[in-house]
Design a protein around this motif. Structure first.
Motif, mmCIF file in Angstrom:
data_model
loop_
_atom_site.group_PDB
_atom_site.id
_atom_site.type_symbol
_atom_site.label_atom_id
_atom_site.label_comp_id
_atom_site.label_asym_id
_atom_site.label_seq_id
_atom_site.Cartn_x
_atom_site.Cartn_y
_atom_site.Cartn_z
ATOM 1 N N ASP A 173 0.814 -1.206 0.000
ATOM 2 C CA ASP A 173 0.000 0.000 0.000
ATOM 3 C C ASP A 173 0.847 1.254 0.000
ATOM 4 N N VAL A 174 0.189 2.362 -0.210
ATOM 5 C CA VAL A 174 0.778 3.687 0.003
ATOM 6 C C VAL A 174 0.212 4.174 1.342
ATOM 7 N N PRO A 175 1.043 4.280 2.388
ATOM 8 C CA PRO A 175 0.515 4.563 3.733
ATOM 9 C C PRO A 175 -0.358 5.799 3.830
ATOM 10 N N THR A 176 -0.158 6.760 2.937
ATOM 11 C CA THR A 176 -0.955 7.992 3.001
ATOM 12 C C THR A 176 -2.273 7.882 2.250
ATOM 13 N N ARG A 177 -2.528 6.730 1.607
ATOM 14 C CA ARG A 177 -3.779 6.543 0.859
ATOM 15 C C ARG A 177 -4.504 5.342 1.439
ATOM 16 N N TRP A 178 -5.577 5.619 2.155
ATOM 17 C CA TRP A 178 -6.251 4.559 2.907
ATOM 18 C C TRP A 178 -6.876 3.512 1.990
ATOM 19 N N ASN A 179 -7.286 3.905 0.771
ATOM 20 C CA ASN A 179 -7.897 2.910 -0.118
ATOM 21 C C ASN A 179 -6.892 1.849 -0.541
ATOM 22 N N SER A 180 -5.627 2.235 -0.737
ATOM 23 C CA SER A 180 -4.610 1.237 -1.051
ATOM 24 C C SER A 180 -4.294 0.378 0.168
ATOM 25 N N THR A 181 -4.399 0.966 1.366
ATOM 26 C CA THR A 181 -4.209 0.179 2.587
ATOM 27 C C THR A 181 -5.303 -0.859 2.731
ATOM 28 N N PHE A 232 -16.350 2.145 3.326
ATOM 29 C CA PHE A 232 -15.851 3.400 2.778
ATOM 30 C C PHE A 232 -15.301 3.197 1.366
ATOM 31 N N TYR A 233 -14.644 2.060 1.142
ATOM 32 C CA TYR A 233 -14.082 1.793 -0.185
ATOM 33 C C TYR A 233 -15.187 1.649 -1.223
ATOM 34 N N ASP A 234 -16.217 0.874 -0.900
ATOM 35 C CA ASP A 234 -17.334 0.704 -1.838
ATOM 36 C C ASP A 234 -18.024 2.029 -2.126
ATOM 37 N N MET A 235 -18.154 2.861 -1.108
ATOM 38 C CA MET A 235 -18.775 4.170 -1.298
ATOM 39 C C MET A 235 -17.926 5.046 -2.218
ATOM 40 N N THR A 236 -16.611 4.991 -2.038
ATOM 41 C CA THR A 236 -15.712 5.772 -2.892
ATOM 42 C C THR A 236 -15.802 5.329 -4.339
ATOM 43 N N VAL A 237 -15.881 4.022 -4.563
ATOM 44 C CA VAL A 237 -15.990 3.498 -5.928
ATOM 45 C C VAL A 237 -17.292 3.952 -6.566
ATOM 46 N N ARG A 238 -18.366 3.955 -5.794
ATOM 47 C CA ARG A 238 -19.667 4.325 -6.357
ATOM 48 C C ARG A 238 -19.703 5.783 -6.807
ATOM 49 N N ILE A 239 -19.162 6.684 -5.995
ATOM 50 C CA ILE A 239 -19.288 8.107 -6.308
ATOM 51 C C ILE A 239 -18.206 8.594 -7.261
ATOM 52 N N SER A 240 -17.164 7.800 -7.499
ATOM 53 C CA SER A 240 -16.076 8.249 -8.366
ATOM 54 C C SER A 240 -16.151 7.655 -9.759
ATOM 55 N N SER A 242 -17.162 7.168 -13.632
ATOM 56 C CA SER A 242 -17.490 8.052 -14.751
ATOM 57 C C SER A 242 -18.272 7.310 -15.828
ATOM 58 N N LEU A 243 -18.663 6.069 -15.544
ATOM 59 C CA LEU A 243 -19.400 5.261 -16.513
ATOM 60 C C LEU A 243 -20.910 5.392 -16.335
ATOM 61 N N TYR A 244 -21.347 5.953 -15.246
ATOM 62 C CA TYR A 244 -22.773 6.167 -15.006
ATOM 63 C C TYR A 244 -22.929 7.422 -14.165
ATOM 64 N N VAL A 245 -24.149 7.960 -14.146
ATOM 65 C CA VAL A 245 -24.386 9.208 -13.423
ATOM 66 C C VAL A 245 -24.272 8.961 -11.921
ATOM 67 N N THR A 246 -23.718 9.924 -11.220
ATOM 68 C CA THR A 246 -23.507 9.790 -9.776
ATOM 69 C C THR A 246 -24.137 10.887 -8.923
ATOM 70 N N PRO A 247 -24.458 12.080 -9.457
ATOM 71 C CA PRO A 247 -24.981 13.139 -8.562
ATOM 72 C C PRO A 247 -26.314 12.791 -7.918
ATOM 73 N N ASN A 248 -27.107 11.907 -8.552
ATOM 74 C CA ASN A 248 -28.430 11.591 -7.999
ATOM 75 C C ASN A 248 -28.344 10.766 -6.727
ATOM 76 N N THR A 249 -27.224 10.103 -6.466
ATOM 77 C CA THR A 249 -27.072 9.286 -5.256
ATOM 78 C C THR A 249 -26.119 9.908 -4.239
ATOM 79 N N PHE A 250 -25.545 11.050 -4.561
ATOM 80 C CA PHE A 250 -24.498 11.602 -3.701
ATOM 81 C C PHE A 250 -25.037 12.042 -2.336
ATOM 82 N N PHE A 251 -26.210 12.645 -2.311
ATOM 83 C CA PHE A 251 -26.771 13.071 -1.022
ATOM 84 C C PHE A 251 -27.077 11.861 -0.141
#
Length: 518
Positions: A173-181, A232-240, A242-251
């Motif tokens: 991992d990269v210690p400063t990036r929690w998703n890689s950890t 947290f990882y699954d949430m990050t993948v969902r909102i990041s 670019s293959l489908y719209v994401t603003p409708n689920t962000f709130f």
């Protein structure tokens, strides 16, 4: 015990035959895993005098109430300590907890010796660092295995021998990036049995890693962190994406994140509670003031037929409290109405019949003075009056926004496509569909833009550093365009003869020369 003197006949220093055998038979050599729940510990140090020995012993007792609501007291450790210094006492206490698998400590009761203050300070810091220390140990172990091709080969051979089938290999991992950890820990936990087998079959494993060898308690801690970070990882993948719209689920993601942080703060383990508190402070910094949030986040949520405003009032109350939440919801409703009215005023003229552009109502001549028209000349006046009444709110007819919000919400299915829904309902809700087309296209994260820098790194490498900025721009933009076109062709959306695929054929030779890796 301290008043015992050395006068009188001294007992023999040799143990009676069978004493050790009988004692170890009753006392377990490998303690069972401790019951779940919080424990209260009692810790007392006394010097036992007698014979030829003057040894300081520490007695640790564990107190807990079991599932039958019975108070239990057990002496779980009676060990010699070499010093009264607080650091030594804390280490002995920690070793006892690790041996018994006790993770949740509610209290530690000690006497009023001054060294115990220092001991409790050390012990508290050790408890708080248990989770992070476990992560560090696993990271050091992964580094040790990956640093040598021979070790890595032996590790793979052990995995095949044991029958561990993991989808991915060990990764650092990269210690400063929690998703890689998270990815490192989730992969390492699959190879836990392999690490344990390596420890038993290779003496250099323990010799090189020393205190960094993960224990059973470390693996338990890592497993709990993997379970936590996965959300947290699954949430990050969902909102990041670019293959489908994401603003409708962000709130909804913001609301869920707030619930997750509250659960962390209410957790039993002190490490998770401390981390949850720090994350909550960061969350409040970004999302604690709704006045500083872009209202497009709320508009996109309303334009999702699965949500609309069904859950929004409760989400606002959960995020900002009763009074503040209700006020925020009312502001969002008013802002959404204003946005709709602005779109209605802009696009209502274009949605009239294909006749000539109507003139303004204030400049209209009487009907008798107007030029004679084919059909029904009064339709212009009617359309103008209807439009002005709709804009002024004088018409009793419901607007598209009111109709949309009054309808039942759609079922939340996994294969639901919000863009397809608006495509099918665009004729029925023409103005609102234009709002949805603009709002739902808003990117929530900068991942799509950041990925372009990875592409440019492959285009502009040390061997192509002489490329001009114009050429680099052409390569990066065209490569992205080709990826999009090829993806559509592969999915059958476009055919090979369409005009959109012709630019790809025209530039394919140019791109393959400078950027062969797509």
């Amino acid at each position: 015990m301290e008043n015992i003197t050395k006068s009188g006949p001294q007992p023999s220093t040799q143990e009676e035959p069978g004493v050790q055998a009988q004692g170890t038979k009753i006392y377990p050599q490998q303690p069972q895993v401790a019951p779940t729940g919080n424990w209260g510990l009692g810790c007392l140090i006394r010097r036992l005098l007698g014979g030829l020995y003057r040894i300081n012993y520490m007695c640790i007792t564990a107190h807990f109430i079991d599932d039958q609501w019975k108070l239990n007291k057990r002496i779980i450790s009676f060990v010699p300590v070499s010093s009264h210094m607080g650091e030594y006492i804390a280490k002995a206490l920690e070793s006892c907890l690790v041996e018994w698998g006790i993770r949740n400590v509610f209290t530690v009761t000690v006497d009023n010796a001054s060294s115990n203050d220092t001991a409790m300070g050390f012990f508290k810091s050790k408890l708080l660092s248990w989770g992070t220390t476990s992560v560090r140990k696993v990271r050091d172990t992964v580094i040790w295995v990956r640093n040598s091709p021979a070790r890595l080969k032996k590790f793979r051979d052990l995995a095949d021998l044991i029958g561990v089938e993991a989808k991915s290999a060990l990764q650092l991992d990269v210690p400063t990036r929690w998703n890689s950890t998270y990815l490192m820990l989730s992969t390492a936990i699959q190879y836990q049995k392999v690490f344990e087998a390596y420890e038993e079959n290779d003496a250099s494993f323990c010799a090189d890693l020393a205190d960094s060898v993960p224990s059973y308690l470390d693996w338990c801690s890592v497993q709990s962190w993997v379970t936590l970070l996965k959300c947290f990882y699954d949430m990050t993948v969902r909102i990041s994406s670019s293959l489908y719209v994401t603003p409708n689920t962000f709130f909804n993601e913001i609301s869920d994140l707030n619930c997750m942080l509250d659960d962390m703060i209410a957790a039993e383990t002190s490490c998770e509670k401390a981390m949850g508190t720090q994350m909550k402070n960061k969350f409040v910094k970004y999302w604690g003031d709704p006045e500083k949030m872009n209202f497009l986040i709320f508009f996109a949520n309303i334009l999702d037929p699965r949500d609309k405003i069904e859950y929004m009032p409760y989400q606002f109350v959960q995020l900002y409290g009763e009074e503040r939440g209700k006020a925020c919801f009312q502001k969002v409703q008013a802002a959404m109405v204003d946005l709709y009215n602005e779109y209605a005023a802009t696009y209502s003229v274009n949605m009239q019949s294909e006749s000539a552009q109507p003139v303004e109502y204030v400049n209209m001549q009487p009907i008798s003075q107007c030029q004679t028209l084919v059909g029904r000349p009064q339709s212009k006046l009617k359309n103008q009056l209807k439009r002005q009444r709709m804009e002024s709110g004088g018409s009793s007819k419901q607007t598209e926004l009111q109709v949309y919000l009054s309808e039942n919400i759609m079922d939340d299915k996994e294969d639901f496509d919000v863009l397809r829904w608006w495509k099918l309902n665009s004729e029925r809700l023409p103005i609102l569909s234009k709002i949805a087309r603009d709002v739902l296209a808003v990117p929530i994260s900068t991942v799509a833009s950041e990925s372009a820098f990875s592409t440019s790194g492959r285009v502009l490498d040390p061997f192509r550093s002489s490329l001009t900025p114009k050429t680099v721009e052409a390569l990066v933009c065209t490569q992205d365009c080709l990826k999009f076109i090829f993806a559509e062709l592969a999915s059958g959306v476009r055919t090979a003869g369409t005009s959109s695929s012709l630019p790809a054929i025209a530039v394919i030779v140019f791109i393959s020369t400078f950027c062969p890796v797509l």
